[in-house]
Design a protein around this motif. Structure first.
Motif, PDB file in Angstrom:
ATOM      1  N   LYS A  41       1.009  -0.944  -0.047  1.00  0.00           N
ATOM      2  CA  LYS A  41      -0.063   0.011   0.007  1.00  0.00           C
ATOM      3  C   LYS A  41       1.123   1.264   0.038  1.00  0.00           C
ATOM      4  N   GLY A  53       2.632   4.469   1.238  1.00  0.00           N
ATOM      5  CA  GLY A  53       3.109   4.907   2.428  1.00  0.00           C
ATOM      6  C   GLY A  53       3.951   3.580   3.187  1.00  0.00           C
ATOM      7  N   VAL A  54       3.959   2.503   2.745  1.00  0.00           N
ATOM      8  CA  VAL A  54       4.438   1.314   3.427  1.00  0.00           C
ATOM      9  C   VAL A  54       5.680   1.375   2.566  1.00  0.00           C
ATOM     10  N   THR A  55       6.867   1.357   3.443  1.00  0.00           N
ATOM     11  CA  THR A  55       8.144   1.223   2.826  1.00  0.00           C
ATOM     12  C   THR A  55       8.310   0.142   2.015  1.00  0.00           C
ATOM     13  N   ALA A  64      11.545  -1.788   0.482  1.00  0.00           N
ATOM     14  CA  ALA A  64      12.837  -1.537   0.430  1.00  0.00           C
ATOM     15  C   ALA A  64      13.379  -2.050  -0.790  1.00  0.00           C
ATOM     16  N   ASN A 108      -0.871  -9.672   2.466  1.00  0.00           N
ATOM     17  CA  ASN A 108      -1.437  -9.377   3.928  1.00  0.00           C
ATOM     18  C   ASN A 108      -1.984  -8.074   3.877  1.00  0.00           C
ATOM     19  N   VAL A 125      -3.165  -5.909   5.502  1.00  0.00           N
ATOM     20  CA  VAL A 125      -2.462  -4.842   6.470  1.00  0.00           C
ATOM     21  C   VAL A 125      -1.666  -3.936   5.633  1.00  0.00           C
ATOM     22  N   VAL A 126      -0.841  -4.340   4.968  1.00  0.00           N
ATOM     23  CA  VAL A 126       0.161  -3.731   4.332  1.00  0.00           C
ATOM     24  C   VAL A 126       0.137  -3.674   2.880  1.00  0.00           C
ATOM     25  N   ILE A 137       0.975  -9.985  13.029  1.00  0.00           N
ATOM     26  CA  ILE A 137       0.324  -9.178  12.080  1.00  0.00           C
ATOM     27  C   ILE A 137       0.731  -9.177  10.714  1.00  0.00           C
ATOM     28  N   GLU A 138       2.213  -9.341  10.673  1.00  0.00           N
ATOM     29  CA  GLU A 138       2.971  -9.349   9.325  1.00  0.00           C
ATOM     30  C   GLU A 138       4.171 -10.128   9.729  1.00  0.00           C
ATOM     31  N   PRO A 139       4.017 -11.671   9.517  1.00  0.00           N
ATOM     32  CA  PRO A 139       5.214 -12.455  10.099  1.00  0.00           C
ATOM     33  C   PRO A 139       6.482 -12.007   9.531  1.00  0.00           C
ATOM     34  N   LEU A 153      -3.769 -14.883  10.979  1.00  0.00           N
ATOM     35  CA  LEU A 153      -3.285 -15.616  10.185  1.00  0.00           C
ATOM     36  C   LEU A 153      -3.043 -17.085  10.610  1.00  0.00           C
ATOM     37  N   ASP A 166       6.103   4.507   9.354  1.00  0.00           N
ATOM     38  CA  ASP A 166       5.935   2.998   9.679  1.00  0.00           C
ATOM     39  C   ASP A 166       6.442   2.829  11.203  1.00  0.00           C
ATOM     40  N   VAL A 184      -6.381  -3.688  12.713  1.00  0.00           N
ATOM     41  CA  VAL A 184      -5.080  -3.155  12.859  1.00  0.00           C
ATOM     42  C   VAL A 184      -4.688  -2.223  11.793  1.00  0.00           C
ATOM     43  N   SER A 218      -1.982  -0.204   8.969  1.00  0.00           N
ATOM     44  CA  SER A 218      -0.729  -0.650   8.261  1.00  0.00           C
ATOM     45  C   SER A 218       0.335   0.236   9.181  1.00  0.00           C
ATOM     46  N   VAL A 242       2.954  -1.512  11.392  1.00  0.00           N
ATOM     47  CA  VAL A 242       3.768  -2.554  10.908  1.00  0.00           C
ATOM     48  C   VAL A 242       5.415  -2.010  10.442  1.00  0.00           C
ATOM     49  N   ILE A 252       8.905  -2.158   8.497  1.00  0.00           N
ATOM     50  CA  ILE A 252       9.295  -3.103   7.173  1.00  0.00           C
ATOM     51  C   ILE A 252      11.130  -2.741   7.201  1.00  0.00           C
ATOM     52  N   GLY A 253      11.733  -3.939   7.325  1.00  0.00           N
ATOM     53  CA  GLY A 253      13.126  -3.699   7.480  1.00  0.00           C
ATOM     54  C   GLY A 253      13.650  -3.600   6.256  1.00  0.00           C
ATOM     55  N   ASN A 254      15.119  -2.892   6.298  1.00  0.00           N
ATOM     56  CA  ASN A 254      15.926  -3.134   5.217  1.00  0.00           C
ATOM     57  C   ASN A 254      17.403  -3.286   5.735  1.00  0.00           C
ATOM     58  N   LYS A 305      11.015   9.556   4.588  1.00  0.00           N
ATOM     59  CA  LYS A 305      10.800   8.733   3.404  1.00  0.00           C
ATOM     60  C   LYS A 305      10.082   9.538   2.397  1.00  0.00           C
ATOM     61  N   TYR A 306       8.997  10.278   2.853  1.00  0.00           N
ATOM     62  CA  TYR A 306       8.006  11.125   1.979  1.00  0.00           C
ATOM     63  C   TYR A 306       7.470  12.274   2.845  1.00  0.00           C
TER      64      TYR A 306
END
Lengths: 151, 779
Positions: A88, A90-92, A94, A141, A143-144, B139-141, B189, B263, B279, B281, B284, B286-288, B343-344
């Motif tokens: 979505k 806005g979600v990073t 990478a 998923n 959610v994101v 939520i986001e494994p 899930l 995030d 929930v 977004s 959640v 997000i990794g880098n 990021k934005y």
């Protein structure tokens, strides 16, 4: 301003672990009518950039030419159901960030937008409820991520 | 940009509670009233930045309000009279207390920094931290687990002046992977999806960071369907003289690494709430890993050039916590949020301030070093931005475009939180005796070997790189075919020294019935695993990680109290200090009007420094003809306890026997008892074993089955080197131990029962097949 949709998928003779694993997940869900699945990585690049530059980026940055092949701006002619999954807004993203850096490192100095996603091309007898279930329970998923179904 | 003022001054008690809910502050009424009074005294309403700063700083995640509350405890032991105990601060009166009492000189930094630090040798120290990332992983494994490992790696980067991560450890608790899909509630899930997602998240983050994942465990139980548990741990090495930080007024606040986005907003306060199907977004992350890897490499260069005074990671609460905590050292800070790289566009100041976007660290840099440190970061394309400076004004001041958006007294922010007072109750219950009657014990053994909690986890382990950095001496998989289950990991971190680090863990499901039993068993298991490979109990430290469900009643709190008491008791007996810990409460799920909680789960991680890795051993059988011994007493018990004195005697004697090289292989008895332990030793070593149950030292047991499968604590199966048998017997004298059989050449596992011969008779290949098939071909 041009929009490009680049699809990268495994060649037919190369081992495609992701497609195999996803197929098994769908069968585990109880949907045994799915015959095959092909996963492609999607890169959407838009901006003031030429097809030639996009080809260069695809060949030098995005594809492993030994095991994978590229399709640019054309959908498969085969019949089946395609489910596309994107983050979505806005979600990073990478991977998209890394593509940005890669394009810069190739000395292509263009202001482009990049978005990545996954395309799942399914074959088999499936009702629309089945497809929605697969999209929501396995492939995305919500959610994101968001998904689009193309028949 | 928009700064909202929150009208707290005129709010009634009900409105305060609504406010806490509406803004996801997770503060209770008492706390809201203290906040209200603070602003009443100032005569102004707080800004959104101020209220968010307080909520983050006072969150359960950051302040451990429950475990540090004062508690009136009423308890009754079986056959005893009701008793009372008062804790002023539960943690300080139990877990911290034992560490203080033991006062080990080799403990360098305990319970004060991002990780616990102990001595390695004259020059170096070892840091160890274990975190949980449960809510995000539910939520986001994939993202949740990846950022879990990313977060604990940053804890190690942020301990003292920064340690180099050398190993990861991962312990998961999931629902059963074959749980019927149609029974999984909406918004949850499927356990299998969580399992696969979590494993790939840890794999991708850990492997890409170039850190080996060398130890772990997975528990499966229906109690974890709605709330899986993901524990991530990292071990690091740092020079001893870099174990402490300081911040001086005038030091520059430098933000390094990832950009800030929307995030992970409200992660710290979100983890204090129950999950439900709704929930957003933004919670959640997000990794880098590539960004974090670059931060790691560059910051260690800057550390070794002494270019900064302090560093910490942005974890829960983001900048607000990281800068807020460092500001305690200098007693104040001035921050300019508009400078933070985003990021934005479109982030509000409060969002920038508390966002938990990943891969960010905060440094305190003396002005004179700024140019040099910026060059190190920019040369490697690592983003580094000056956000302001530390002060000694006693105030945390935050600006956006020269407009002040937050001004809070440091003293109020960090000490103003009202202490919680609670009452707790515990009544010891009698544990029933297990009554199982199997006709065919060979089949029963195979069933247990195939069960999810015992079976081979090779499918998971093989996805992790456990060799990178080339320091893993004892690996997670051992034996002639490199597929047997190792008890613990052993690392050799320095090329020119044989000194090593042993890491093990203990976790179990006894918490469903008896928290005390769970805790002593978890510690016993962690220590057992450590001793089994050659760990040194005299230099072993423990980490505690509490994961709990609902904590609404005195009975539920009583379970936590007994767990803390168990930690104290075991620490005292084994003289093992606790050096770091963490709690994740509220692992519960709202299903309509019902709340489902996880079983109380305590993870104990143990770390030991040893002098000579060459003396370490693995669990696979080595040589036919060697005698097989059991150490420890087997009892008929469902909720095993620890017989403190004997347990210590057994473990220290066994440690000595391994050090004196009288032992060829050793494996602890845990899930599935003697039968599983012996089977695993056989098929890992490719050799057979014949044992006689008549010789097993046992208490009140009359059936073969009970002896074979009892899960009593503090027991080991030991393959003694034949020519050293006398020495072994001499060293073990005074402990519970006995010879029960020998290693045999034919590849069979044979058990002679109390009355009958060969009550188990099986090819080891069949046992191995049972053990491997469950998760064997999992993709």
């Amino acid at each position: 301003m041009s929009n490009y949709k680049i699809l990268i998928e495994h060649k037919d003779n190369a081992l495609d672990a992701e497609s195999k694993g996803t197929l098994k997940d769908i069968i585990d869900l109880g949907l045994k009518t799915v015959k095959s699945i092909k996963v492609s990585q999607i890169y959407e690049i838009s901006g003031d950039i030429s097809l030639h530059e996009i080809e260069e980026i695809s060949n030098d940055l995005l594809v492993d030419p030994i095991t994978q092949k590229i399709t640019i701006n054309s959908d498969s002619k085969e019949s089946g159901i395609a489910i596309e999954v994107y983050y979505k807004s806005g979600v990073t993203d990478a991977v998209a960030d890394t593509v940005h850096i890669g394009i810069k490192d190739m000395n292509i100095d263009k202001d482009v937008k990049v978005r990545t996603g996954k395309r799942y091309f399914l074959k088999g007898k499936l009702s629309s409820t089945n497809v929605k279930n697969i999209a929501e329970k396995i492939l995305s998923n919500t959610v994101v991520q968001e998904y689009v179904i193309r028949q | 940009m928009e700064i909202k003022t929150i009208d707290i001054l005129s709010a009634s008690e009900t409105q305060l509670q609504e406010m806490s809910k509406k803004y996801l502050l997770s503060l209770n009424l008492e706390e809201m009233l203290v906040v209200q009074k603070y602003f009443k005294d100032l005569g102004k309403n707080p800004t959104d930045v101020e209220i968010e700063t307080i909520a983050q700083t006072w969150s359960e995640h950051c302040k451990h309000k429950t475990l540090t509350s004062s508690i009136d405890f009423n308890y009754t032991k079986i056959g005893g009279k009701p008793q009372k105990k008062l804790y002023k601060n539960l943690l300080k009166d139990t877990i911290f207390k034992i560490t203080k009492e033991l006062n080990k000189k080799w403990c360098i930094s305990v319970f004060q920094d991002n990780a616990g630090v102990i001595e390695f040798d004259d020059k170096d120290a070892v840091a160890f931290k274990v975190e949980t990332h449960n809510h995000p992983s539910a939520i986001e494994p994939y993202g949740g687990a990846g950022t879990g490992i990313g977060g604990v790696i940053r804890d190690i980067l942020g301990v003292g002046l920064g340690a180099k991560p050398i190993m990861n450890t991962d312990i998961f608790c999931f629902g059963p992977d074959n749980y019927p899909q149609e029974k999984v509630p909406k918004g949850v899930l499927h356990p299998k999806r969580v399992f696969k997602g979590v494993v790939s998240g840890v794999r991708d983050y850990g492997n890409r960071m170039g850190i080996p994942t060398s130890n772990g465990t997975i528990l499966f139980d229906e109690g974890y369907i709605h709330n899986p548990l993901v524990y991530c741990g990292t071990v690091g090495m740092l020079p001893k003289d870099k174990a402490f930080k300081k911040v001086l007024p005038g030091d520059i606040i430098l933000a390094v690494g990832g950009k800030t986005g929307r995030d992970g907003i409200h992660g710290a306060t979100f983890s204090s709430l129950s999950l439900d199907e709704n929930v957003s977004s933004t919670v959640v992350q997000i990794g880098n890993p590539i960004v974090e890897k670059k931060v790691l490499d560059t910051m260690l260069i800057a550390r070794d050039k002494n270019l900064y005074n302090a560093v910490t990671d942005c974890g829960a609460g983001g900048f607000s916590s990281a800068i807020g905590e460092l500001a305690i050292f200098s007693n104040g800070a001035k921050v300019h949020l508009e400078k933070a790289p985003l990021k934005y566009k479109g982030l509000q100041p409060w969002e920038i301030w508390i966002s938990e976007a990943q891969e960010r660290m905060v440094f305190a840099v003396p002005k004179n070093n700024l140019e040099e440190i910026l060059k190190i970061f920019t040369d490697e394309d690592v983003e580094a931005t000056v956000l302001g400076e530390f002060t000694n004004t006693g105030k945390l001041e935050v600006f956006y475009d020269s407009k002040i958006v937050c001004s809070l007294d440091m003293k109020f922010l960090h000490d103003g939180i009202p202490k919680r007072h609670k009452s707790a109750v515990w009544n010891e219950k009698k544990s029933a005796v297990k009554k199982i009657k199997s006709k065919n014990l060979t089949n029963r053994l195979k069933e247990i070997l195939s069960s999810l909690n015992v079976c081979s986890k090779e499918w998971v382990i093989r996805q992790y790189d456990h060799e990178v950095q080339a320091q893993t001496v004892i690996k997670p998989l051992v034996g002639v075919k490199n597929d047997g289950p190792s008890d613990a990991a052993v690392l050799k971190p320095l090329p020119d020294s044989d000194k090593g680090i042993v890491v093990s863990n203990g976790v179990n499901l006894y918490g469903k019935k008896d928290a005390y039993s769970m805790a002593v068993s978890a510690i016993d298991e962690a220590l057992r695993n450590l001793v089994a490979v050659g760990g040194n109990l005299k230099k072993t430290a423990l980490l505690d990680n509490f994961c709990w469900g609902a904590l609404d009643t005195p009975e539920q709190l009583g379970e936590i109290v007994m767990t803390c008491e168990a930690c104290y008791d075991m620490g005292k007996v084994f003289e093992t200090p606790f050096i770091s810990g963490k709690d994740s409460l509220n692992n519960k799920y709202k299903l309509g009007s019902k709340t489902v909680s996880i079983p109380p789960t305590l993870l104990i991680s143990a770390i030991s420094v040893i002098d000579d890795i060459k003396k370490c051993i693995t669990m696979d059988l080595k040589k036919s003809g060697n005698p097989v011994y059991i150490v420890g007493l087997t009892k008929d018990e469902v909720l095993p306890r620890v017989d403190f004195e004997n347990a210590k005697k057994q473990m220290t004697a066994l440690q000595e026997a391994i050090e004196q090289k009288t032992v060829d292989s050793c494996h602890d008895c845990s899930d599935g008892g003697i039968a599983v332990s012996c089977s695993e030793m056989c098929f890992s070593g490719g050799l057979g074993m014949e044992i006689n149950l008549k010789n097993v030292p046992a208490e009140n047991i009359k059936s073969d089955e009970a002896i074979l499968f009892s899960e009593s604590n503090s027991r080991f199966i030991v393959e003694v080197r034949k020519e050293k048998e006398k020495d072994f017997n001499r060293i073990l004298q005074g402990a519970n131990f006995a010879k029960i059989g020998q290693v045999v050449k034919n590849k069979k596992f044979i058990v002679n029962g109390l009355r009958k011969k060969s009550v188990i008779d099986s090819d080891i290949s069949e046992l191995k097949n049972s053990w491997q098939k469950t998760l064997g071909n999992y993709d």
